[in-house]
Scaffold this active site. Structure first.
Site, short mmCIF file in Angstrom:
data_model
loop_
_atom_site.label_atom_id
_atom_site.label_comp_id
_atom_site.label_asym_id
_atom_site.label_seq_id
_atom_site.Cartn_x
_atom_site.Cartn_y
_atom_site.Cartn_z
N ASP A 67 57.23 -14.28 24.66
CA ASP A 67 57.66 -13.19 25.53
C ASP A 67 58.92 -13.50 26.31
O ASP A 67 59.53 -12.60 26.89
CB ASP A 67 56.53 -12.82 26.50
CG ASP A 67 55.39 -12.15 25.77
OD1 ASP A 67 55.68 -11.35 24.87
OD2 ASP A 67 54.23 -12.46 26.07
N HIS A 101 51.30 -21.16 27.95
CA HIS A 101 50.45 -20.44 27.00
C HIS A 101 49.08 -21.09 26.98
O HIS A 101 48.98 -22.32 27.09
CB HIS A 101 51.06 -20.49 25.59
CG HIS A 101 50.52 -19.45 24.67
ND1 HIS A 101 49.33 -19.62 24.00
CD2 HIS A 101 50.99 -18.23 24.32
CE1 HIS A 101 49.11 -18.54 23.26
NE2 HIS A 101 50.09 -17.68 23.44
N1 CMC Z 1 54.87 -20.83 35.96
C1 CMC Z 1 54.55 -21.78 36.88
N2 CMC Z 1 53.43 -22.51 36.82
C2 CMC Z 1 52.61 -22.29 35.77
C3 CMC Z 1 52.90 -21.33 34.79
C4 CMC Z 1 54.08 -20.60 34.90
N3 CMC Z 1 54.41 -19.67 34.00
N4 CMC Z 1 51.89 -21.32 33.87
C5 CMC Z 1 51.01 -22.24 34.26
N5 CMC Z 1 51.45 -22.83 35.42
C6 CMC Z 1 50.82 -23.94 36.12
C7 CMC Z 1 49.60 -23.49 36.90
O1 CMC Z 1 49.96 -23.12 38.23
C8 CMC Z 1 48.74 -24.70 36.83
O2 CMC Z 1 49.26 -25.64 37.75
P1 CMC Z 1 48.23 -26.66 38.54
O3 CMC Z 1 47.65 -27.52 37.46
O4 CMC Z 1 49.10 -27.40 39.50
O5 CMC Z 1 47.22 -25.78 39.19
C9 CMC Z 1 48.98 -25.25 35.43
O6 CMC Z 1 50.31 -24.83 35.11
C10 CMC Z 1 48.00 -24.74 34.38
O7 CMC Z 1 47.97 -23.32 34.47
P2 CMC Z 1 46.76 -22.40 33.94
O8 CMC Z 1 46.85 -21.07 34.60
O9 CMC Z 1 45.48 -23.17 34.07
O10 CMC Z 1 47.10 -22.30 32.41
P3 CMC Z 1 46.44 -21.25 31.40
O11 CMC Z 1 46.45 -21.88 30.08
O12 CMC Z 1 45.17 -20.71 31.91
O13 CMC Z 1 47.48 -20.03 31.47
C11 CMC Z 1 49.15 -18.50 30.96
C12 CMC Z 1 48.30 -19.64 30.44
C13 CMC Z 1 49.97 -17.92 29.79
C14 CMC Z 1 48.29 -17.36 31.53
C15 CMC Z 1 50.10 -19.05 32.06
O14 CMC Z 1 50.87 -20.09 31.54
C16 CMC Z 1 50.97 -17.97 32.65
O15 CMC Z 1 50.54 -17.27 33.58
N6 CMC Z 1 52.23 -17.80 32.13
C17 CMC Z 1 53.09 -16.76 32.60
C18 CMC Z 1 52.70 -15.42 31.94
C19 CMC Z 1 53.12 -15.35 30.48
O16 CMC Z 1 54.23 -15.69 30.11
N7 CMC Z 1 52.22 -14.83 29.65
C20 CMC Z 1 52.48 -14.64 28.19
C21 CMC Z 1 51.61 -15.49 27.36
S1 CMC Z 1 52.09 -15.46 25.63
C22 CMC Z 1 51.51 -13.94 25.03
C23 CMC Z 1 50.71 -14.02 23.78
O17 CMC Z 1 50.77 -14.99 22.99
O18 CMC Z 1 49.91 -13.08 23.53
#
Ligand code: CMC
Length: 431
Positions: A366, A308
């Site tokens: 989710d 998240h």
């Molecule tokens: N599975 C595997 N790796 C992950 C995941 C995941 N779900 N989420 C983040 N990572 C890794 C990412 O590859 C990165 O690794 P590295 O540092 O080696 O490059 C690291 O963790 C940080 O990721 P980020 O993309 O910079 O993190 P973010 O804060 O920008 O992204 C997120 C947050 C929710 C978009 C992401 O965690 C994600 O894509 N999760 C899966 C989709 C999901 O479940 N979304 C629902 C969010 S809750 C809805 C709401 O509250 O409205």
């Protein structure tokens, strides 16, 4: 603690006041920066920008705290229900018993749709996406209630109690009717003696030959799902609602814009993506182990429902929803759902895996909410609609904050232009 920060630009120094929130959150007020220096701040995607002050919701993502109007989500989930929490989110205080029954009466009174609106819904093609139907129908409410949608905030606020009850109650009927239309089924009209969730489930699933009566566990699982989604501060759809409201737009138009933003897969679509992921893992004959290995290696999809932007700890909503889920499953007689087994395995593996632990990736709301919707019989293309029904109180409360702000300025971010420098027009025959 300093109450301003000093920014030095060339030979000029400017003091930026510190703004402090109730829980000690700190921000720098850069409101006068451009006027005094010619500079704006640049924050692509608003990851570090506070766009407003707000009294509605507090989140501490590091610790995993979520509070509506100061009340911890855990207490509301245990002791309240969606309708009461909606009142709290919208009006700022828990209702007295009189206020609560008046609110419930308003919701019942406004549950049926104008027959013109029903015809509008039945005119959509059967394959229409329910979010397209919901956003247009919600916006159209302004046409049916022109005195509540004048686009003059002062006048619209006079009827806020009615307008907010209409919005909350009618989205439920719109959602259920659009589902029935998409299946070619007869519409079920709302029942005045049913609670909010029971009524929704009745309108969705009752048949002329079989009245759908949800068990208390099923109604309470839906209640909880909606309550947990009631607000989440300045996310994409809520910021959209505030942006549209800042131009003076009425509640229905502003909330409809929130539905459009929520429709995007990066925002409201993740609960659906979790189910897709679980189905694919199941179809591949995997128990989740191979999927996790591929996600870690960056060779496969991400583990949907994990991670998240704000929560760097267990999403408090995920904890709550998980425990109610099992009660709902037992009540529905679902004992062995292969997708649930895969979900539990994924969670167990990820929570003990250094890749996820070191990146602070925990289950988000989710991860289990899609499974709940699925168990309740909600079709997958309606998962985001369910999120919208839950989020309506938050959008309404945030619209109200904007509309009631006597110092309101239209939201108008700046940009750094990176396009072509000035050039002269070229006639078509020379291009
Ligand atoms: N599975 C595997 N790796 C992950 C995941 C995941 N779900 N989420 C983040 N990572 C890794 C990412 O590859 C990165 O690794 P590295 O540092 O080696 O490059 C690291 O963790 C940080 O990721 P980020 O993309 O910079 O993190 P973010 O804060 O920008 O992204 C997120 C947050 C929710 C978009 C992401 O965690 C994600 O894509 N999760 C899966 C989709 C999901 O479940 N979304 C629902 C969010 S809750 C809805 C709401 O509250 O409205």
């Amino acid at each position: 603690m300093a109450n301003f920060a000093t920014l030095k630009l060339d030979d000029k120094e400017i003091n930026l006041p510190v703004v402090t929130g109730t829980e000690g959150e700190k921000g720098l007020d850069i409101g006068k920066l451009r006027a005094e220096t010619g500079y704006i701040t640049f924050d692509d995607g608003f990851g570090n920008t506070g766009s407003c002050t707000s009294n509605v919701t507090y989140i501490d993502g590091e610790v995993g705290i979520l509070r509506y109007r100061g009340y911890p989500i855990e207490q509301l989930a245990e002791k309240s229900n969606f309708v009461e929490t909606a009142y709290l989110v919208i009006h700022g205080e828990l209702p007295t018993s009189e206020q609560r029954s008046r609110f419930s009466q308003l919701l019942s009174r406004h549950a049926p749709l104008h027959e013109g609106m029903t015809r509008f819904l039945t005119s959509f093609p059967r394959e229409s996406h329910p979010m397209a139907v919901l956003s247009s129908a919600l916006n159209s409410l302004g046409a049916y209630y022109p005195h509540l949608a004048t686009n003059n905030h002062q006048r619209d606020l006079e009827y806020f109690e009615d307008a907010s009850a209409i919005a909350i109650s009618k989205v439920r009927t719109i959602a259920a009717h659009s589902y029935r239309v998409s299946r070619g089924l007869p519409l079920n009209y709302p029942r005045p003696n049913y609670g909010y969730c029971e009524n929704f489930l009745h309108m969705m699933f009752s048949e002329p030959y079989n009245e759908y009566v949800p068990t208390p566990e099923v109604a309470s699982a839906l209640n909880l799902f909606l309550l947990l989604h009631a607000d989440h501060e300045q996310n994409c759809s809520t910021s959209t609602v505030r942006m549209v409201a800042s131009a003076g737009a009425n509640l229905f138009a502003s909330a409809a814009s929130g539905v459009c933003a929520l429709w995007g897969p990066l925002h409201g679509g993740a609960n659906m993506a979790v189910i897709e992921m679980l189905k694919n893992i199941h179809a591949d004959g995997d128990d989740g182990t191979r999927f996790i290995a591929a996600a870690k290696a960056g060779k496969g999809d991400r583990l949907m429902g994990f991670g998240h932007r704000v929560y760097k700890n267990y999403d408090p909503r995920a904890k709550i929803i998980k425990s109610s889920f099992y009660k709902a499953l037992a009540s529905l007689g679902i004992k062995d759902d292969p997708l649930l087994n895969i979900a539990m395995k994924l969670e167990e593996v990820a929570l003990n895996d250094d890749y996820f632990v070191s990146r602070k990736l925990y289950p988000n709301v989710d991860f289990y909410s899609g499974l709940i919707m699925r168990a309740l019989g909600i079709p997958e293309n309606m998962f985001t609609v369910m999120f919208a029904l839950g989020r309506m109180p938050g959008w309404i409360a945030q619209w109200h904050e904007v509309a009631a702000n006597s110092k309101l300025k239209i939201y108008r971010p700046r940009q750094i232009y990176t396009g072509s420098p000035q050039r002269n027009f070229v006639p078509i025959n020379l291009r």
